[in-house]
Design a protein around this motif. Structure first.
Motif, PDB file in Angstrom:
ATOM      1  N   ILE A  13       0.779  -1.177  -0.209  1.00  0.00           N
ATOM      2  CA  ILE A  13       0.014  -0.103  -0.031  1.00  0.00           C
ATOM      3  C   ILE A  13       0.748   1.159   0.012  1.00  0.00           C
ATOM      4  N   GLU A  14       0.362   2.312  -0.608  1.00  0.00           N
ATOM      5  CA  GLU A  14       1.063   3.747  -0.436  1.00  0.00           C
ATOM      6  C   GLU A  14       0.105   4.378   0.935  1.00  0.00           C
ATOM      7  N   ALA A  15       1.057   4.642   1.769  1.00  0.00           N
ATOM      8  CA  ALA A  15       0.452   5.075   3.165  1.00  0.00           C
ATOM      9  C   ALA A  15       1.704   5.799   3.848  1.00  0.00           C
ATOM     10  N   GLU A  16       1.442   6.910   4.449  1.00  0.00           N
ATOM     11  CA  GLU A  16       2.550   7.683   5.448  1.00  0.00           C
ATOM     12  C   GLU A  16       2.844   6.464   6.578  1.00  0.00           C
ATOM     13  N   MET A  19       0.187   6.956   9.325  1.00  0.00           N
ATOM     14  CA  MET A  19      -1.114   6.374   9.283  1.00  0.00           C
ATOM     15  C   MET A  19      -1.537   5.615  10.076  1.00  0.00           C
ATOM     16  N   PRO A  20      -2.826   5.828  10.907  1.00  0.00           N
ATOM     17  CA  PRO A  20      -3.115   4.640  11.976  1.00  0.00           C
ATOM     18  C   PRO A  20      -3.499   3.467  11.006  1.00  0.00           C
ATOM     19  N   LEU A  21      -3.012   2.192  11.544  1.00  0.00           N
ATOM     20  CA  LEU A  21      -3.177   1.022  10.839  1.00  0.00           C
ATOM     21  C   LEU A  21      -4.710   0.707  10.587  1.00  0.00           C
ATOM     22  N   LEU A  22      -5.577   1.345  11.427  1.00  0.00           N
ATOM     23  CA  LEU A  22      -6.896   1.110  11.209  1.00  0.00           C
ATOM     24  C   LEU A  22      -7.224   1.724   9.747  1.00  0.00           C
ATOM     25  N   TRP A  23      -6.833   2.864   9.435  1.00  0.00           N
ATOM     26  CA  TRP A  23      -7.107   3.409   8.309  1.00  0.00           C
ATOM     27  C   TRP A  23      -6.903   2.532   7.070  1.00  0.00           C
ATOM     28  N   ALA A  24      -5.363   2.212   7.351  1.00  0.00           N
ATOM     29  CA  ALA A  24      -4.967   1.292   6.162  1.00  0.00           C
ATOM     30  C   ALA A  24      -5.758  -0.091   6.076  1.00  0.00           C
ATOM     31  N   ILE A  25      -6.030  -0.619   7.173  1.00  0.00           N
ATOM     32  CA  ILE A  25      -6.969  -1.844   7.200  1.00  0.00           C
ATOM     33  C   ILE A  25      -8.368  -1.658   6.216  1.00  0.00           C
ATOM     34  N   ARG A  26      -8.958  -0.542   6.987  1.00  0.00           N
ATOM     35  CA  ARG A  26     -10.266  -0.412   6.416  1.00  0.00           C
ATOM     36  C   ARG A  26     -10.337   0.330   5.123  1.00  0.00           C
ATOM     37  N   ASP A  27      -9.848   1.329   4.866  1.00  0.00           N
ATOM     38  CA  ASP A  27      -9.992   2.320   3.810  1.00  0.00           C
ATOM     39  C   ASP A  27      -9.001   2.195   2.602  1.00  0.00           C
ATOM     40  N   VAL A  28      -8.124   1.522   2.995  1.00  0.00           N
ATOM     41  CA  VAL A  28      -6.931   1.137   1.710  1.00  0.00           C
ATOM     42  C   VAL A  28      -7.159  -0.123   1.472  1.00  0.00           C
ATOM     43  N   ILE A  29      -7.271  -1.073   2.269  1.00  0.00           N
ATOM     44  CA  ILE A  29      -7.272  -2.471   1.780  1.00  0.00           C
ATOM     45  C   ILE A  29      -8.713  -2.856   1.784  1.00  0.00           C
ATOM     46  N   THR A  32     -13.312  -4.219   6.481  1.00  0.00           N
ATOM     47  CA  THR A  32     -14.450  -3.219   7.163  1.00  0.00           C
ATOM     48  C   THR A  32     -14.840  -3.787   8.416  1.00  0.00           C
ATOM     49  N   GLY A  33     -14.550  -4.916   8.972  1.00  0.00           N
ATOM     50  CA  GLY A  33     -15.017  -5.610  10.045  1.00  0.00           C
ATOM     51  C   GLY A  33     -14.467  -4.810  11.409  1.00  0.00           C
ATOM     52  N   THR A  34     -13.393  -4.328  11.027  1.00  0.00           N
ATOM     53  CA  THR A  34     -12.610  -3.538  12.138  1.00  0.00           C
ATOM     54  C   THR A  34     -13.153  -2.286  12.244  1.00  0.00           C
ATOM     55  N   LYS A  35     -13.431  -1.667  13.398  1.00  0.00           N
ATOM     56  CA  LYS A  35     -14.409  -0.617  13.661  1.00  0.00           C
ATOM     57  C   LYS A  35     -13.729   0.606  14.175  1.00  0.00           C
ATOM     58  N   PHE A  36     -14.012   1.643  13.991  1.00  0.00           N
ATOM     59  CA  PHE A  36     -13.636   3.071  14.418  1.00  0.00           C
ATOM     60  C   PHE A  36     -14.304   3.369  15.564  1.00  0.00           C
ATOM     61  N   GLY A  37     -13.811   3.280  16.675  1.00  0.00           N
ATOM     62  CA  GLY A  37     -14.665   3.857  17.977  1.00  0.00           C
ATOM     63  C   GLY A  37     -14.308   5.210  18.518  1.00  0.00           C
ATOM     64  N   CYS A  38     -13.186   5.240  19.531  1.00  0.00           N
ATOM     65  CA  CYS A  38     -12.943   6.720  20.156  1.00  0.00           C
ATOM     66  C   CYS A  38     -11.670   7.320  19.421  1.00  0.00           C
ATOM     67  N   GLY A  39     -11.189   6.425  18.661  1.00  0.00           N
ATOM     68  CA  GLY A  39      -9.839   7.022  18.051  1.00  0.00           C
ATOM     69  C   GLY A  39      -8.632   7.253  18.904  1.00  0.00           C
ATOM     70  N   MET A  40      -8.559   6.683  20.299  1.00  0.00           N
ATOM     71  CA  MET A  40      -7.620   7.043  21.347  1.00  0.00           C
ATOM     72  C   MET A  40      -7.226   5.908  21.962  1.00  0.00           C
ATOM     73  N   GLY A  41      -7.659   4.685  21.238  1.00  0.00           N
ATOM     74  CA  GLY A  41      -7.116   3.462  21.937  1.00  0.00           C
ATOM     75  C   GLY A  41      -7.874   2.947  23.250  1.00  0.00           C
ATOM     76  N   LEU A  42      -8.825   3.648  23.470  1.00  0.00           N
ATOM     77  CA  LEU A  42      -9.808   3.499  24.772  1.00  0.00           C
ATOM     78  C   LEU A  42     -10.507   2.549  24.916  1.00  0.00           C
ATOM     79  N   CYS A  43     -11.750   2.532  23.650  1.00  0.00           N
ATOM     80  CA  CYS A  43     -12.726   1.560  23.598  1.00  0.00           C
ATOM     81  C   CYS A  43     -12.713   0.207  23.183  1.00  0.00           C
ATOM     82  N   GLY A  44     -11.703   0.078  22.293  1.00  0.00           N
ATOM     83  CA  GLY A  44     -11.235  -1.344  21.678  1.00  0.00           C
ATOM     84  C   GLY A  44     -12.065  -1.762  20.535  1.00  0.00           C
ATOM     85  N   ALA A  45     -13.004  -1.027  19.816  1.00  0.00           N
ATOM     86  CA  ALA A  45     -13.686  -1.257  18.901  1.00  0.00           C
ATOM     87  C   ALA A  45     -12.896  -1.629  17.837  1.00  0.00           C
TER      88      ALA A  45
END
Length: 154
Positions: A13-16, A19-29, A32-45
């Motif tokens: 992939i082309e990524a900085e 880049m949060p790994l979540l965005w590479a997994i969901r948006d680039v690759i 989409t089963g992995t979810k965005f929750g809090c964006g701070m590593g707190l909720c675990g989604a």
């Protein structure tokens, strides 16, 4: 160019690097089963496995995952053979809204891989993901059920 090994498949992939790994997994690759929750590593989604360790993908940079095995909820089991935790989630009817469930399942699978027969206290200590529907009793029961299955006690 960054190469990520996700669910046993190599993805370039082309990524900085930051880049949060979540965005590479969901948006680039597109897993989409992995979810965005809090964006701070707190909720675990956003929980995934990185070399078998449960990891919050929203705060993990892509650069930290290169050369490591990434497992998402899509790679945990298969349609023909669910992971014991996935089967326990269905059998125990855990899901309500379902939003946090992939992260919960990944956390439970990591817990049982580390300790196939956790005590009640160990389950409570390790299952720290948030569920906005409050299905904690069902989650606890599903982890116990999967542990019994894994230990051959079901």
């Amino acid at each position: 160019m960054t190469t990520l090994l996700i669910n046993g498949e190599s993805h370039e992939i082309e990524a900085e690097d930051d880049m949060p790994l979540l965005w590479a997994i969901r948006d680039v690759i597109g897993y989409t089963g992995t979810k965005f929750g809090c964006g701070m590593g707190l909720c675990g989604a956003c929980s995934i496995h990185l070399d078998g360790q449960v990891t919050r993908s929203c705060i993990t940079p892509v650069s930290a995952a290169e050369g490591k095995a990434i497992t998402t909820i899509e790679g945990l089991g298969s349609e023909q053979s669910l992971h014991p935790v996935q089967q326990a989630w269905i059998d125990q009817e855990v899901s309500q809204c379902g939003y946090c469930q992939s992260g919960q399942i990944m956390a439970a699978a990591a817990l049982l891989a580390e300790n196939p027969n956790p005590s009640d206290e160990e389950i409570r200590a390790k299952m720290v993901n948030y569920c906005r529907c409050g299905t904690y009793q069902q989650i606890f029961a599903a982890v116990k059920r999967a542990a019994q299955h894994e230990g051959g006690q079901s």
